[in-house]
Motif scaffolding. Structure first.
Motif, short mmCIF file in Angstrom:
data_model
loop_
_atom_site.label_atom_id
_atom_site.label_comp_id
_atom_site.label_asym_id
_atom_site.label_seq_id
_atom_site.Cartn_x
_atom_site.Cartn_y
_atom_site.Cartn_z
N ASN A 165 14.44 -0.79 2.47
CA ASN A 165 14.29 0.93 2.38
C ASN A 165 15.29 1.62 2.49
O ASN A 165 14.94 2.54 2.38
N LEU A 211 14.84 -4.40 7.72
CA LEU A 211 13.38 -4.33 7.25
C LEU A 211 12.79 -3.41 8.31
O LEU A 211 13.12 -3.40 9.12
N ASP A 217 9.80 -3.63 8.49
CA ASP A 217 7.78 -3.91 8.44
C ASP A 217 8.02 -5.42 9.01
O ASP A 217 7.52 -5.65 9.58
N ASP A 240 9.93 -2.40 1.52
CA ASP A 240 9.08 -3.42 2.54
C ASP A 240 9.34 -4.88 2.36
O ASP A 240 8.81 -5.49 1.15
#
Length: 157
Positions: free
Chosen positions: A16, A63, A65, A39
């Motif tokens: 990201n 990350l 997510d 992501d």
């Protein structure tokens, strides 16, 4: 969108941070087709869509997510022959061990060094090619013998 018409080896970078992605893109030789996603969800989508086109995944462990260990499991479930090289800013031995236990090929600490990254990519590509040969051999043996191939080198166990 498939990469099959492209004779370059493909690497998927999951991060990201645009700065890290650009840094990685600049240290990888031009012989690689680089696909960048921000992501885990985007990565899984690309892997599903382009199954078989990637040999290597370079991924940031942190990350936004999907937690890194969970993403490693999901990638391996989706594409068991992919080799995953994980990198992180955190110097945490427990995370490194956990990532390797989940199936990561290697775990790097930042800052990433060009020679180390390139050497690991070559090792990982060799391993991915070895696993593809084993898979092909197992399939031919399964057809010949009529039962499932389960060697200790099999990518299926």
């Amino acid at each position: 969108m498939g990469l099959e018409g492209n004779n370059k080896r493909a690497i998927l970078i999951i991060d990201n941070s645009t700065g890290r992605v650009n840094n990685l893109g600049s240290i990888l030789p031009g012989e690689y087709k680089i696909i960048k996603v921000p992501d885990g969800r985007a990565a899984l989508s690309v892997i599903e869509r382009e199954k078989g086109d990637f040999q290597i995944v370079l991924m940031n462990m942190e990350l936004n997510d999907i937690p890194g260990l969970k993403l490693i499991r999901k990638i391996i479930d989706a594409a068991p022959l992919l080799e995953i090289i994980v990198y992180t800013e955190k110097d945490n031995t427990d995370d490194a061990v956990s990532a390797m236990e989940e199936g990561a090929f290697y775990y790097l600490y930042e800052p990433l060094q060009e020679q180390e990254v390139n050497a690991l990519i070559e090792l990982a590509i060799n391993e991915a090619n070895r696993l593809k040969k084993i898979k092909s051999y197992c399939r031919s043996e399964e057809r010949r013998v009529g039962k499932e191939c389960r060697s200790r080198w099999s990518p299926y166990h």
